[in-house]
Design an enzyme around this catalytic site. Structure first.
Site: not given
Length: 343
Positions: A149, A260
């Site tokens: 990520e 997010e």
């Protein structure tokens, strides 16, 4: 730096990555074998995105790497959590998303690419919430889920300073463990100019857009997953940290892009004013809403493909708080996402 960060120049061979027992016999790879996508805008673009004021004193010498000093506290750092992304929003343990997925069915994808606008979203609780935008490269499910990520994040509790920061993250075991940046051993930094944790220049609402162009590509010779910013390699995820799993041996079966947030209030993102992206809904469009463009992936034959809209699955479990929309701009697909949260 001018914004208060402290940068330590650390011997490349003494960086935290090599403290990991499984990295004991690791051979440092200084340059990738081959970059599929080729050079982009290079260092000139990077210099405009990063707070480079620390280089007034000359920067880090060759053979060393710049590491942002994080002051350790007794605050718990909230782990990321992609493994329950498809569950109802009430089960997301404080995390909310507005993301798109591309699923291949088999762990054969070798690279992912995207250009993401950088913003400085407001956090309802500055000392406990976070907001981020990123690429996820993943393989497996449940406790076997493995991820690579990278993106930008506003998380003052972790970084000890405000504003968007470049970050990398990884987990080998469905988020039972995992690590941000260079705060533990695993991720290898090779650049003496750029590093996870450094401050980024955010976009201006209705004005100049700051974009973070990222490529993550598996080296076919070493298996290292290289991280590029505007075509410049800065470091990699070595396969050994994935303990013989799919990201160590094969490739990715799922790629994701988007935003997010973590809501520390206990409302699971339904009653928080923590913003995602620019803090504006996708309908506000270019220069006002956050977007991802330049979507590509590479298959096992090293052929690159741009996924079409009908190949992408979108997910926004709390659409009145954070949502997404697609927009075709000329020959390029844009994914707009984010929102102001919910009162």
């Amino acid at each position: 730096t001018d914004n208060g960060d402290i940068i330590d120049c650390v011997d490349m061979y003494k960086q935290p990555a090599f403290d990991h027992p499984i990295m004991k016999n690791h051979t440092l790879q200084l340059e990738p074998t081959l970059h599929k996508y080729g050079a982009k805008s290079g260092n000139a673009m990077l210099e405009s995105l990063f707070d480079m004021s620390w280089k007034k004193n000359g920067g880090c010498p060759e053979g060393s790497v710049p590491i942002v000093r994080h002051f350790l506290t007794d605050h718990k750092i909230i782990r990321k959590n992609l493994s329950r992304l498809a569950d109802p929003a009430s089960y997301n343990n404080g995390h909310q998303y507005a993301v798109i997925f591309f699923q291949n069915g088999q762990p054969t994808m070798q690279a992912a690419r995207a250009t993401i606008t950088i913003w400085n979203p407001h956090l309802k609780y500055q000392n406990s919430d976070f907001s981020l935008s990123q690429i996820w490269i993943s393989a497996g499910t449940g406790s076997n889920l493995q991820t690579i990520e990278a993106g930008w994040q506003v998380y003052p509790r972790r970084t000890r300073s405000p504003g968007p920061k470049l970050f990398v993250f990884w987990t080998p075991d469905g988020y039972a463990s995992g690590c941000y940046d260079l705060t533990c051993s695993g991720w290898v930094l090779t650049s003496n100019q750029y590093s996870p944790g450094m401050s980024l220049q955010p976009s201006t609402y209705g004005g100049q857009q700051s974009e973070l162009a990222m490529d993550i590509e598996r080296d076919q010779r070493t298996g290292n997953w290289w991280f590029y910013l505007w075509g410049t390699p800065i470091g990699y995820w070595p396969p050994s940290i994935y303990k013989g799993g799919l990201l160590a041996t094969s490739g990715s079966d799922t790629l994701s892009w988007g935003g997010e947030i973590y809501d520390s209030s206990g409302s699971n993102g339904f009653h928080t004013l923590t913003q995602m992206g620019s803090g504006h809904f996708p309908r506000d469009g270019y220069t006002k809403a956050s977007y991802v463009r330049d979507l590509f992936y590479t298959d096992s034959s090293r052929n690159s493909h741009a996924p079409t809209q009908n190949q992408l699955l979108g997910l926004a479990p709390a659409p009145n708080c954070y949502n997404y929309k697609f927009q075709q701009c000329s020959s390029e697909l844009y994914f707009f996402y984010g929102g102001p949260g919910c009162n």
